[in-house]
Design a protein around this motif. Structure first.
Motif: not given
Length: 118
Positions: A55-56, A59-60, A62-63, A66, A101, A104
């Motif tokens: 999950e980390y 999210n990394k 995804r960041k 984005s 992704i 997410a």
């Protein structure tokens, strides 16, 4: 993919230990019950750790996507010839909405992310 495979293997071992624990409980074998209870707890901790790591990483990623300055939905013509599009735009990342992704990022259509306009 290795992380996904590790989680799957641990889940398989966890399932096997749970079945053995149930069998030991029906027999009333206290030594085996304690052994498999400890093993189930250990495997559960490992699975949770790997899931948090996955999950980390998601999210990394995804960041990073984005934060890219330019993104837009791809047209049908661009989707038909993705190779040409990727060659013409340096650093282009294409994300499909049905991937992890893509979910997410809550995408509706195939989207391209790039550091420069395209």
């Amino acid at each position: 993919m290795s992380l996904k495979n590790d989680i799957q293997q641990l889940n398989n071992r966890l399932d096997s230990c749970r079945h053995k624990l149930d069998a030991a409980k029906t027999r009333g074998d206290s030594a085996m019950i304690s052994k498999f209870t400890d093993e189930v707890e250990q495997l559960t901790k490992q699975v949770n750790s790997l899931k948090n790591k996955a999950e980390y990483e998601l999210n990394k990623e995804r960041k990073i996507l984005s934060d890219m300055p330019f993104y837009r939905e791809l047209t049908k013509a661009e989707q038909a010839d993705l190779g040409k599009l990727k060659k013409s735009v340096k650093g282009l990342v294409i994300v499909h909405p049905t991937t992890k992704i893509g979910k997410a990022l809550r995408l509706e259509a195939m989207t391209g992310f790039a550091p420069k306009p395209f």
